[in-house]
Design an enzyme around this catalytic site. Structure first.
Site: not given
Length: 222
Positions: A43, A68, A100, A122, A126, A158, A197
């Site tokens: 994940e 993460e 990363d 995330d 933009k 979402d 989650t």
């Protein structure tokens, strides 16, 4: 993305036995790391860890790696894991990496990973941030370097804008969309066995639909 820094989080992560601190040394040897021949799922952007920890508990026949990059967030996943283990949970099939995602091809060998999960990534809304999105062609090309030819990627969000973008960007990178839903929790087939989650619980409680897609990587040329 702005995160509230937690004092001591870097040291806590650096000292945790549940974090692989030099993951590139295990490239091509992750099954040996786990001590079995089970498939490996990762994940990317695991957040507080609820999804991958529950997946590891539910599927002991699969090895899981939670990735993460932010120590402040990783700390919360570690605390949650430690609480589960204090209650007697067996999580030998789970480990964490702080890295990363751009560097993952340095950590995993070609064909070493069977499935990639991207959950509530995330959106980087933009236009100039598009290459930072984890479903951008930039990242999709990284994943295909280590995903099995018959492996897949599962993406939940979402954010409808990010989902619409992903429906275009993933095929643009040569991947094939094999399943798509715009209302996961009311899709009997795709919701089967779904583990939520923290964000998913929060958003669905507000009545927000959850979007999901599954994609397979390009076929390698012989």
């Amino acid at each position: 993305m702005r995160l509230r820094h937690i004092t001591g989080s870097e040291d806590y992560v650096a000292q945790s036995e549940y974090v692989v601190h030099e993951p590139e040394k295990n490239k091509g040897q992750w099954q040996q790391f786990f001590g079995n021949g089970h498939p490996i799922h990762v994940e990317i952007g695991m957040g507080k860890g609820q999804f991958i920890e529950q997946m590891a508990l539910t599927h002991p026949e699969i090895n899981y790696i939670g990735i993460e990059r932010y120590d402040t967030v990783m700390l919360k996943a570690l605390k949650k894991r430690e609480a589960l283990m204090a209650e007697g949970a067996a999580l030998q099939n789970l480990t964490f990496i702080s890295i990363d995602a751009r560097l993952l091809a340095d950590v995993f060998e070609a064909g070493e990973i069977e499935r990639v999960y991207l959950n509530f990534s995330d959106p980087w809304p933009k236009d100039r941030q598009a290459n930072r999105r984890l479903t951008s062609p930039v990242f999709m090309k990284i994943y295909q370097q280590f995903l099995k030819q018959d492996g897949d990627l599962e993406f939940k969000t979402d954010n409808e804008g990010l989902f619409d973008y992903s429906l275009l960007s993933i095929p643009e990178a040569g991947w094939t969309l094999t399943a798509v839903t715009r209302d996961l929790h009311h899709d009997e087939r795709m919701n089967q066995g779904n583990i939520m989650t923290e964000y998913e619980e929060k958003f669905s409680a507000k009545g927000n639909p959850i979007f999901k897609l599954i994609a397979t990587p390009p076929v390698h040329e012989a």
